[in-house]
Structures are given as structure tokens and as C-alpha cells.
Motif scaffolding. Structure first.
Motif, PDB file in Angstrom:
ATOM      1  N   GLU A  44       8.510  -9.763  30.119  1.00 48.97           N
ATOM      2  CA  GLU A  44       7.081  -9.676  29.834  1.00 48.97           C
ATOM      3  C   GLU A  44       6.219 -10.356  30.893  1.00 48.97           C
ATOM      4  O   GLU A  44       5.032 -10.068  31.007  1.00 48.97           O
ATOM      5  CB  GLU A  44       6.782 -10.270  28.456  1.00 48.97           C
ATOM      6  N   GLY A  86       9.098 -25.872  24.440  1.00 49.95           N
ATOM      7  CA  GLY A  86       9.447 -24.458  24.344  1.00 49.95           C
ATOM      8  C   GLY A  86      10.662 -24.195  23.469  1.00 49.95           C
ATOM      9  O   GLY A  86      10.820 -23.105  22.935  1.00 49.95           O
ATOM     10  N   GLY A  94       7.583 -23.726  28.197  1.00 48.62           N
ATOM     11  CA  GLY A  94       6.957 -24.818  27.474  1.00 48.62           C
ATOM     12  C   GLY A  94       5.624 -25.154  28.096  1.00 48.62           C
ATOM     13  O   GLY A  94       5.320 -24.735  29.216  1.00 48.62           O
ATOM     14  N   PRO A  95       4.809 -25.914  27.343  1.00 45.94           N
ATOM     15  CA  PRO A  95       3.464 -26.233  27.824  1.00 45.94           C
ATOM     16  C   PRO A  95       3.473 -27.020  29.138  1.00 45.94           C
ATOM     17  O   PRO A  95       4.455 -27.699  29.458  1.00 45.94           O
ATOM     18  CB  PRO A  95       2.885 -27.075  26.686  1.00 45.94           C
ATOM     19  N   MET A 106      13.220 -11.849  27.037  1.00 41.73           N
ATOM     20  CA  MET A 106      11.767 -11.950  26.868  1.00 41.73           C
ATOM     21  C   MET A 106      11.069 -12.159  28.215  1.00 41.73           C
ATOM     22  O   MET A 106       9.867 -11.933  28.335  1.00 41.73           O
ATOM     23  CB  MET A 106      11.460 -13.117  25.927  1.00 41.73           C
ATOM     24  N   GLN A 139      15.974 -16.592  23.563  1.00 40.55           N
ATOM     25  CA  GLN A 139      15.827 -17.823  24.345  1.00 40.55           C
ATOM     26  C   GLN A 139      14.387 -18.010  24.830  1.00 40.55           C
ATOM     27  O   GLN A 139      13.719 -17.056  25.226  1.00 40.55           O
ATOM     28  CB  GLN A 139      16.774 -17.802  25.559  1.00 40.55           C
ATOM     29  N   VAL A 140      13.934 -19.280  24.776  1.00 43.99           N
ATOM     30  CA  VAL A 140      12.657 -19.664  25.380  1.00 43.99           C
ATOM     31  C   VAL A 140      12.941 -20.826  26.314  1.00 43.99           C
ATOM     32  O   VAL A 140      13.190 -21.942  25.875  1.00 43.99           O
ATOM     33  CB  VAL A 140      11.617 -20.079  24.315  1.00 43.99           C
ATOM     34  N   PRO A 158      -0.861 -14.360  38.754  1.00 45.48           N
ATOM     35  CA  PRO A 158      -0.140 -15.295  37.894  1.00 45.48           C
ATOM     36  C   PRO A 158       1.001 -16.002  38.626  1.00 45.48           C
ATOM     37  O   PRO A 158       1.693 -15.387  39.440  1.00 45.48           O
ATOM     38  CB  PRO A 158       0.429 -14.412  36.776  1.00 45.48           C
ATOM     39  N   TYR A 184       4.358 -18.279  37.618  1.00 45.22           N
ATOM     40  CA  TYR A 184       5.244 -18.798  36.589  1.00 45.22           C
ATOM     41  C   TYR A 184       6.086 -19.885  37.243  1.00 45.22           C
ATOM     42  O   TYR A 184       7.112 -19.594  37.864  1.00 45.22           O
ATOM     43  CB  TYR A 184       6.119 -17.683  36.029  1.00 45.22           C
ATOM     44  N   ASP A 221       2.766 -22.061  32.755  1.00 47.27           N
ATOM     45  CA  ASP A 221       2.283 -21.043  31.828  1.00 47.27           C
ATOM     46  C   ASP A 221       3.246 -20.964  30.644  1.00 47.27           C
ATOM     47  O   ASP A 221       4.262 -20.281  30.690  1.00 47.27           O
ATOM     48  CB  ASP A 221       2.219 -19.696  32.559  1.00 47.27           C
ATOM     49  N   GLY A 222       2.926 -21.696  29.573  1.00 49.78           N
ATOM     50  CA  GLY A 222       3.819 -21.794  28.418  1.00 49.78           C
ATOM     51  C   GLY A 222       3.907 -20.517  27.604  1.00 49.78           C
ATOM     52  O   GLY A 222       4.613 -20.476  26.607  1.00 49.78           O
ATOM     53  N   ARG A 223       3.214 -19.446  28.028  1.00 48.35           N
ATOM     54  CA  ARG A 223       3.230 -18.210  27.252  1.00 48.35           C
ATOM     55  C   ARG A 223       4.463 -17.358  27.508  1.00 48.35           C
ATOM     56  O   ARG A 223       4.596 -16.282  26.925  1.00 48.35           O
ATOM     57  CB  ARG A 223       1.960 -17.398  27.553  1.00 48.35           C
ATOM     58  N   THR A 224       5.360 -17.822  28.400  1.00 48.26           N
ATOM     59  CA  THR A 224       6.515 -16.988  28.734  1.00 48.26           C
ATOM     60  C   THR A 224       7.774 -17.836  28.871  1.00 48.26           C
ATOM     61  O   THR A 224       7.732 -19.057  28.812  1.00 48.26           O
ATOM     62  CB  THR A 224       6.309 -16.244  30.065  1.00 48.26           C
TER      63      THR A 224
END
Lengths: 380, 380
Positions: free
Chosen positions: B363, B323, B344-345, B360, B340-341, B146, B148, B351-354
Motif C-alpha cells: 500500500e 506499531g 509505528g509513530p 500490507m 505484520q506491522v 512520500p 517511508y 510515516d506510521g500509516r504503513t
């Protein structure tokens, strides 16, 4: 199962850090659906891993529409399952288009589905070559998307010394049961046995040979799977120690750890009731062999109390190699629940960070969004 | 921050479904570290996004060793931060080799780090081209890993009609503050303004022009960033409405929604204090423009109570695009907390999943493992 999960308040991971005027803004976050998901059904599980299988359930539970490419191995079962899902969606007032079952010839059809800009994620269960092809398509898109591909695993079973010495016959009988269930056509089929040369090993081999003697040729799921199995076992015929390398019969082959280390082809999955017994000279060679393995869905330890020190020594490597580690059980049989991990490092799957079975699978299809200083009128 | 998280029992998501003899095995799962992480520091945040920044903290908190490639824009700050981390690791008894700072010339050095088989994941903050190059290297490995990557975002700010009519001067002043902070060199810099033609818009433009008149040329972080900024604003000089398109001065350009739709180059980030005001004919054109955007780190709504119906209409599209969504604030300034995020896509991130900021983020560097029927002696 997902119904229980969705009734809990936590599936979308709501978080709130209250604001303080002049210090920090109010911040809430939650997880939202990724978008439409393309699901590729497996050949070997017309129900659990296909049209209405785990990927479809997880994606719908997350709030994602689903487009399933049915598997040509079971078109009528797929159509029946698809009709059930469509009717259930209508009966429960889900939005139109929330589910579609499509089918088409060859790999190009599937590649077009993954390339479609409206698709946001992919679930796949199948061959390594198929999974790698879809990963390449997904990564070459103008907007790359996640692919959750479950591809191949030989599911090592470690026969630890005290256990092997204590009950070689019982071990062999239980192994044969796991190996031959469903003609071995499970992704968790035990395709690799690792043992240290010592007491019980000759008896285990003899019991294996006896247990598999005269096994009939199985009817495999598809002609292609049967062809691949025949080719796979024929290629290892000079190593056979139990069963038969002809037709679609169960077959167990043997190699030393040194031979296994030198022949990468022996690490490849032969989909069906085939396994390879690798004999190590000592615990160090066993540890080195475990360290050399690719990513796996499962790893199994068969041990007695006296084997615990060796099990503890191997555990860290097994955690790095597998998604699920089993003590004194067999890898076939996958419970569907909140603690299940049916996944594992590449090439067992394309993305070892998730599971395809159990409620944790919902996380595949969600992404977090934060809302800063949102008024109540916008959050309801 | 991660210390609080690690003191809670939930960071590794422990799960347990007790077994029932003859019915189902005992199953526990938890998350374990992915393995060694390569972190690429950002040019623009020598502290928060570099050697001892968020990715390093999240990876170490997850239990992953970290190899940081320091950014050549601040080699001495990087070396100082690296020494602090090394000393802290030694003082707290962390294993040797848990942290390393490396540096080397050019892109090939970074590519070799990502290709190294011992690396299990990558964190990157930088340009779109740099992020895409590392993604390609990671995907071409025998074992893909992966990545990021936080790459580029123009962070749209929507000036809703009632708000624009109510206080155009105040809006312009606040916007100028967000635009020019740090010479605009934030990944959350507001590079796009969207408004509907109507009351307040002429006053907003006039206030912008006044607010940016005579702004001096800024000293940018690196010569390369200054060159890219000069080239970026010069390419849009015929559209300037406020500030200056010469040297490294703040600059706001203008386009109609139709022009914006027809010129993909206008969607590209100009890293620095440059923004583009896009005027839409009506709410439908505003909605279509939002729908046409690429993935973003943030989206901001500036609105009054009367704007809530329009905000509600746009919210679903904004959630799919960004995000973090901000109400009556500005995107610059990112709180570090549990909600906090900062993600974003694509192409805001790979990778918008994190998220890369906040707890957070742990993860990113964990994967689940299940333990079936494990004896107590193996779990302690």
C-alpha cells in the motif's frame, strides 16, 4: 454513508495469521484512529467541505476527535453546522470534546492549531499558498504529522478530434454549463481545454463566444475571491476569445501549445469561471502537452468511438496526472460513494494517496497496529 | 509472499458503483503504482532490508520501478543480490530499467537520488539523522514525495509485577537472549525495560548481572556502528548494572522513572546490545512513563493473569505509541506475513500509516484513481 461502512466488518482492515507453536507467533492487526484531527473548512462549500463536511465525517468515522477551524467566509453557517454536530454528539453519547469549532484571525491562528502537539493530522481545502504553509508547519513540528491539503487544479478537458468534428455546438454548450455553474467556484471547474487543430474547432470557438456573450458579472463568494478573479482574468485579457475579461464575468482565453509550454503562469488556476483553450498541432503535441501538466483532481476525455485509439494512447499519462478520469462528462459534480477519488498528485493535493470525498476517505485517519500472541482477555 | 497477494483480486482495491441514467455516473476505482521508487538499503540486513529486501519487493509488486542505493557496509553482497534481481527481471520478461542498483559516496549522492524529479517515493531503513535528512530533501522538491523512513526505536519491554515476581530468573535469561542476538544490531532490539519496584526486581537484576558477566566484545557490522556503540555505552557508564560499558560488550543500565523523565538523552537509541532498566514507584508512574515515550516499532508486555488489569489500563497508550504490541514474547524476530506491522509513530518511522514488512507494505506504493463512465473499450 460512513454509517454503512462502519457496519461492515472491514473498515478497520482486520487481519489474522494464526500462530503455530515453535514456528511462528499468532499475529492479528487492525487499524486504529490517528488521533485528534484539525480540519480547515473551505470557503466555497459551507456544507460539504466545511464544519460538518467530508473531512470531519471521515475523521469522526475513523474514531478521531475533530477540531474545525471555521472559514471566515461563512461564520454563521459554520456556527449553525457546529451546533448541529455538537448536539448530535451529545445526543448519541459520544465522549465530551469529540468535536470543537474554533475561529480566529489570520493565518497565524491556523498555524498554531497545526503546531499543537495534540493534533495528529490535518485536513485542508483551499489555496495552494495556504496548503503549502500548513504543510511547512506540520513538517517543522518535533513530531511531523500528515497534511491532507486539497489545493489547486485546472482540470483539463480533452476535446478529441472526432468528437469535436461531430458536435462542436453541443460540446460548447455543455462546457459553458460546467464552466459557469456556481460562478466557476468549484475545485473541479474545467480551467483548461485541449484540442487538436482541425474540423469543428472554429465552430466550437464561435459557439463559445456566442454562448458567453453578454454574461453578467457574478457575485463571488468573498471580496478576496472576486479580487483574485478580476486580477487573474485581467492578466490574460490579450488572449480572450469568449466572455469578458472585465469584472467577474466568465472568460475563455486561447493559446497555442507552444505558448502554453513557454508560459508557466498559464498553468495557474484562476479560481472562478475562467478557462484556457490550448490548440495543439497534432496528436503528438497533445500527448506532450498532457505529459507537461501538473497533478490534477480530474481529467476529462470527450470522444467518439473513432477517438478511442487516441484516448488509449493518452490514458497512462492521464492516470499519472489525475485522481479521476471522466469519459464524455464534465468534472463538476462529485458523487459521494465508495468508488470516488477526489484527490490527485501534487499540487492538486499534498498527498495523492487518498481521497477527501467518499468512504475511502476514512483511510486518511487510520494507522495499523499488530497484536502478537495476545490473550483473549486483552482483545475484547 | 507478494505472489500470493497479487493472485488475489483485491490488492489494487477495485471498487465499482454502477451508474444510473439521470441520477449518477458509473464510477470505478482501483489503485495504480506511484512511480519509480528509491530504496535505501539498511546496514544491518544485507538481505531482508537491502537490495532485494522488503521495500524493493513491495515496490515491484505494486508495479513501481526501483532504484536501490546499496549500503556501503556490504557492497559485494549488494552487487550479488542486484545481479539476481536483474537476471530474474530479464528472465520473467519485465520491462528494461525496472530495477537498478546504484552506489556512490556520502550523503549527497543519496540526496540527489531523492531530489530527482523522476523519483515518486522513497523507502529508507537507517539512522534518525539519515531519515530526517532525506525527509527534508523530499519535502523541499518542487513536487514533494512520500518518504517511508524507518529510523530508531528503543522497543520498551514492560515487566509487569506478577510476572516479575513469578519468574525473575527466566525473564532475565530470555531478555538476555533477545538483547544479545546479532550483537543487538536489530531495529527491534529491546533497549528499554520498565518495571515497578517490588518482588522479583532484585532477583531479576542479579540474574541479569550474572547472565551478562564476562560477555566478550562483539564484532559490530561496521567501524562506524562500533564507534557509535562504544560512545553510547561509555556515556552511560555511571549507570551500569550488568555487562560492561567498555568496548562492544552487552550492557544494561539503570535509572529511576524520575531520572528517565529528566534526561532526554536516556531515550535515545544506542544501536547494539545496550538496554536501560527504568524502575517506577507504582503503576501510576509506570503509566506516566509509557505516556512520555516517543513512537516505537514495538512494545512488549510480560505478564501473568494477575497482570491483565494493569495491561488493559496501559494498552490504549501502547497502541498510540507502537506499531506492534507483544504479549509474553520478545520484540526481535519479525514474521513476514499479511498481519505484520513493522512501523509505528514518529520517530520509529517517518510515516506510521504503513508497514515495511509483510504484504500490507504494497500500500505504500499505490494511489487510487477513479474512472467515470468509462466505455468497456478503455478499461480492458
Amino acid at each position: 454513508m460512513f454509517a454503512d461502512l462502519l457496519e461492515s466488518p472491514e473498515w478497520d482492515d482486520p487481519r489474522h495469521v494464526p500462530g503455530e507453536p515453535g514456528v511462528r507467533p499468532d499475529l492479528r492487526s487492525r487499524r486504529i484512529p490517528l488521533g485528534p484531527v484539525a480540519v480547515f473548512g473551505a470557503s466555497n462549500f459551507p456544507l460539504a467541505f466545511s464544519v460538518a463536511g467530508g473531512d470531519t465525517a471521515a475523521a469522526l468515522a475513523a474514531g478521531c476527535p475533530v477540531v474545525v477551524k471555521g472559514h471566515p467566509a461563512h461564520p454563521r453557517t459554520g456556527a449553525l453546522a457546529g451546533r448541529c454536530v455538537t448536539e448530535a454528539a451529545a445526543a448519541t453519547g459520544m465522549p465530551g470534546g469529540v468535536f470543537a469549532l474554533v475561529s480566529g484571525p489570520g493565518n497565524e491562528f491556523g498555524a498554531r492549531l497545526v503546531a499543537d502537539p495534540r493534533i495528529a493530522a490535518v485536513g485542508f481545502t483551499g489555496s495552494r499558498s495556504g496548503g503549502l504553509a500548513l504543510m511547512a508547519v506540520a513538517q517543522a513540528r518535533p513530531v511531523p504529522i500528515p497534511v491532507y491539503a486539497e489545493m489547486s487544479s485546472i482540470n483539463p478537458v480533452l476535446l478529441l478530434p472526432a468528437r469535436l468534428a461531430a458536435d462542436p455546438g453541443g460540446l460548447a454548450a455543455a462546457f459553458v454549463g460546467s464552466l459557469t455553474a456556481g460562478a466557476g467556484q468549484f475545485c473541479t471547474n474545467p480551467g483548461l481545454l485541449l484540442a487538436i487543430d482541425g474540423p469543428g474547432l472554429p465552430e466550437f470557438r464561435a459557439a463559445l463566444a456566442e454562448g458567453l456573450a453578454g454574461s453578467p458579472s457574478a457575485t463571488m463568494l468573498t471580496p478576496a475571491i472576486a479580487d483574485a478573479y478580476r486580477t487573474g482574468v485581467a492578466g490574460r485579457a490579450d488572449r480572450i476569445i469568449a466572455g469578458s475579461a472585465e469584472d467577474c464575468r466568465p472568460a475563455v482565453f486561447a493559446a497555442t501549445a507552444a505558448e502554453f509550454a513557454a508560459a508557466p503562469a498559464l498553468r495557474e488556476e484562476v479560481f472562478g469561471a475562467a478557462s484556457l483553450l490550448v490548440t495543439c498541432a497534432d496528436a503528438d503535441e497533445l500527448a506532450a502537452t498532457v505529459e507537461s501538466l501538473e497533478g490534477q483532481l480530474t481529467a476529462t476525455l470527450q470522444g467518439e468511438s473513432d477517438d478511442l485509439p487516441l484516448a488509449r494512447r493518452l490514458l497512462s499519462a492521464l492516470e499519472r496526472k489525475a485522481g479521476r478520469i471522466i469519459w464524455n462528462g464534465w468534472p463538476t459534480g462529485v458523487e459521494v460513494n465508495a468508488a470516488q477519488v477526489h484527490g490527485g498528485p501534487f499540487p492538486a493535493t499534498s498527498d495523492g494517496r487518498t481521497t477527501s470525498v467518499g468512504t475511502m476517505a476514512i483511510e486518511r485517519f487510520l494507522r495499523p497496529v499488530a497484536y502478537q500472541d495476545f490473550p483473549a482477555e486483552l482483545t475484547t
